[in-house]
Design an enzyme around this catalytic site. Structure first.
Site, PDB file in Angstrom:
ATOM      1  N   LYS A 431     -12.596   9.074  66.613  1.00 56.29           N
ATOM      2  CA  LYS A 431     -11.521   9.866  67.024  1.00 56.29           C
ATOM      3  C   LYS A 431     -10.157   9.104  66.612  1.00 56.29           C
ATOM      4  CE  LYS A 431     -14.914  12.922  70.487  1.00 56.29           C
ATOM      5  NZ  LYS A 431     -15.652  12.433  69.893  1.00 56.29           N
ATOM      6  N   LYS A 443      -7.820   4.380  71.787  1.00 58.04           N
ATOM      7  CA  LYS A 443      -9.245   3.954  70.807  1.00 58.04           C
ATOM      8  C   LYS A 443      -8.545   3.108  70.008  1.00 58.04           C
ATOM      9  CE  LYS A 443     -12.780   3.487  71.700  1.00 58.04           C
ATOM     10  NZ  LYS A 443     -13.850   2.185  72.668  1.00 58.04           N
TER      11      LYS A 443
END
Length: 686
Positions: A431, A443
């Site tokens: 993702k 992230k």
């Protein structure tokens, strides 16, 4: 009649009389009941003998007035008693009478009639042979009728209590019929009706109860004052049972399920031996031989720290790291319960292998705690799995997600470099590639932070491992689908065409350890996730694996329906694994290396500074703006979960920020903000 009696004697007196009669039967022991049944059979023998003489126009008065006639009758009574006892007829409970019980009564009648005929022949009594045929027939009818009458009388006595639970039996098949008969004389439950979908059974009376239509259940429950429904359909699939149960519970009645008799007596052992498809079989993936992991050589004999060690991926990391025989395993976890569970599970394994197990409770967003843990335990390898990864939750709580995923990685990675840790491996996500949500953007920012530290740090090898969804992890669709299937459905899928990469947690962790051993510094390793799976097809597979059918337009009578709910905020139709074009192969067929563009040291410093300022002031929009500026592919659309900026001003050097407006982990002693959240210039040193 009942109302007339209550009017004459009074309701309370009638109630006491009812309870007294019922208690009398309850307190009667089994031996006394057998004696009463035997006495009834002996008395009926006399009655049957007299009736047989009268029916066949035999000399009744002459037979009963002579001593020989009385002796013959007495012998018949004795024969009845002995034969009945031998056949254990008095031992048969009234509710248990079936064809076997009535068959024994027939045998009794035949034996007594035959012996009676023999006695009359011996005594030369003036009685025709047909008299004893009639005698045997009358004796059987009287004994059988007496059982039916006594059972009805006993049932009526039990019903006198008046406080029995009225139940309706859903299913008029064999199980329902046996259940109704078993409950007939129950002192606390009163069956009032059957309900069955079979139109051929409707309007019939089974076991004394009417069979009604399911469409009339609401009226039946109201009119018959039903308080409980017993589902006596063991052959029906669990999803359909669950659907019926939910519909009935909505009417305010209690619902219970009755197992089949084969299940009760344990004649279905094969069902328990059937095994569901494993996650690897569902995805058609070959498992990795964990015994041949090349990553073990980088862990053996070293002190290893696993952050987020209580999570689904973190706990599997801990298990596989123990198999590599490190000197020490430090489990760093924010959740007390998760840390307790993983430490309890791994402690026996660590003790058996002679490995020191160190549980540490705390957050990676606390630099001082990270520094102390790394130095105190001489950590040489860090596997950083601590992250908030639930897309929807992080979308609704962006400040906390960015703080934990970005600043937590920044803090732990900086302290690792300062402490001289040999290897730092970041567990990342697919993702992070051109993200459309806060979790993915956080992230990717974490990856950029690690790339920056790798470029300007000597002595510590930084690397990242990026992969897709892990089956069985918290928030994974497969546990959710299985839970929905167990409830009877529906199974919810956000979009009919949505696809995701999947991998088992064991395979993912094994490849993470191998990839970490390949690292030279700054690599983004990407795991071969195979072909993306269509979530709609996965839902169908799991339904079929559970031995159910999918209910759709082609099969309207199926068990479980799949419902399309629509994409959630920040959710993609399809995920990607690589940002740039192309990738390099490694020594492992399922691990690739992507050399991707990184930010400069100044750009990372600017991003961290802006993010800390946004977190310190509680400005969610400013925090999202940082991600939109520095993360490639993260568009300008404001995430749906972002709250409005908090009205707290930027703290100054003279006025410390109150910890009440920031993440709980940010609070320090005396109400000062956590160093990670304090904007530069406030005097706090991270």
């Amino acid at each position: 009649m009942r109302d007339w009696i209550e009017d004459r004697l009074g309701v309370e007196r009638v109630q006491r009389l009812r309870h007294g009669v019922v208690d009398l039967f309850h307190k009667m022991d089994r031996g006394l009941k057998r004696t009463l049944l035997l006495a009834v059979d002996l008395g009926l023998t006399v009655v049957a003998y007299v009736l047989a003489l009268a029916i066949t126009e035999a000399p009744v008065e002459r037979m009963l007035s002579t001593w020989a006639g009385i002796q013959t009758l007495a012998l018949l009574v004795m024969v009845t008693g002995v034969t009945s006892t031998i056949l254990t007829i008095p031992n048969i409970r009234l509710r248990a009478y079936d064809i076997t019980g009535f068959g024994r009564l027939a045998v009794l009648a035949v034996i007594v009639a035959t012996i009676g005929a023999a006695l009359h022949q011996i005594g030369a009594a003036p009685v025709e042979g047909r008299t004893f045929f009639v005698f045997g027939l009358v004796l059987f009818l009287l004994c059988a009728t007496s059982r039916i009458v006594m059972l009805e009388a006993l049932t009526a006595i039990y019903r006198l209590r008046g406080n029995r639970t009225r139940v309706m039996i859903y299913g008029a098949g064999t199980t329902g019929m046996h259940l109704a008969r078993a409950l007939t004389a129950h002192d606390a439950i009163e069956p009032v009706a059957f309900v069955d979908d079979n139109a051929t059974l409707q309007t019939l009376t089974i076991a004394g109860l009417p069979v009604l239509r399911p469409v009339d259940i609401k009226e039946i429950v109201r009119d018959l004052r039903v308080r409980r429904v017993l589902l006596a359909m063991p052959s029906l699939s669990r999803p359909k049972l669950a659907q019926i149960a939910r519909r009935l519970e909505a009417m305010g009645v209690e619902v219970q399920t009755v197992p089949s008799f084969s299940q009760l007596i344990g004649t279905e052992p094969l069902v328990e031996r059937l095994q569901a498809l494993s996650p690897a079989q569902i995805m058609g993936r070959e498992t990795v031989d964990r015994h041949a992991d090349q990553g073990a050589q980088q862990i053996a004999g070293r002190s290893v720290l696993v952050s987020g060690g209580g999570g689904s991926i973190g706990s599997e990391l801990c298990r596989q790291v123990l198999g590599c025989r490190p000197r020490r395993l430090v489990i760093f976890e924010l959740s007390e319960l998760a840390l307790y569970e993983v430490e309890k599970t791994l402690a026996p394994l660590a003790a058996e292998a002679g490995i020191e197990l160190v549980p540490v409770l705390g957050s990676v967003t606390e630099p001082r705690l990270c520094r102390r843990v790394l130095l105190d335990h001489g950590v040489e390898v860090i596997l950083h799995a601590a992250a908030y990864k639930h897309v929807t939750l992080v979308e609704q709580n962006p400040l906390v997600g960015l703080a934990n995923n970005v600043l937590g990685t920044w803090a732990l990675a900086r302290e690792a470099a300062a402490a001289g840790v040999e290897r730092f491996i970041l567990v990342s996500s697919d993702k992070a590639v051109r993200p459309t949500n806060v979790m993915g953007a956080s992230k990717r920012l974490a990856e950029l932070v690690v790339q920056d530290l790798s470029a300007r740090t000597e002595g510590t090898i930084f690397s990242m491992v990026r992969f897709g969804n892990v089956i069985g992890s918290s928030g994974s669709v497969i546990p959710l689908f299985k839970e929905q299937i167990a409830r009877g459905g529906p199974v919810t899928v956000t979009h009919k065409e949505v696809t995701r990469y999947f991998m088992t947690v064991e395979e993912a962790v094994s490849l993470v350890l191998i990839a970490g051993s390949f690292a030279k510094g700054g690599e983004v390793f990407v795991l071969d996730m195979g072909t993306p799976l269509r979530i709609w097809d996965l839902a169908r597979t799991l339904i079929h694996d559970a031995s159910y059918t999918v209910r759709d337009e082609a099969n309207p009578d199926g068990d479980i329906e799949i419902v399309e709910t629509g994409l959630r905020p920040g959710e993609k139709l399809h995920e990607e694994l690589i940002i740039g074009k192309g990738h390099e192969t490694t020594d492992h067929a399922k691990i690739f290396c992507a050399r991707e563009a990184a930010l400069s040291e100044i750009e990372i410093a600017s991003a961290i500074r802006s993010l800390r300022e946004a977190l310190a002031t509680g400005d969610a929009e400013a925090a999202a703006a940082v991600a939109r500026r520095w993360v490639e592919g993260y568009g300008g659309v404001r995430p749906a979960g972002l709250a409005a900026p908090l009205p707290s001003p930027v703290p100054s050097r003279d006025r410390p920020t109150s910890g009440a407006d920031i993440h709980p982990d940010a609070r320090g002693g005396g109400g000062t903000p956590h160093p990670l959240y304090a904007p530069p210039g406030t005097g706090h040193i991270a």
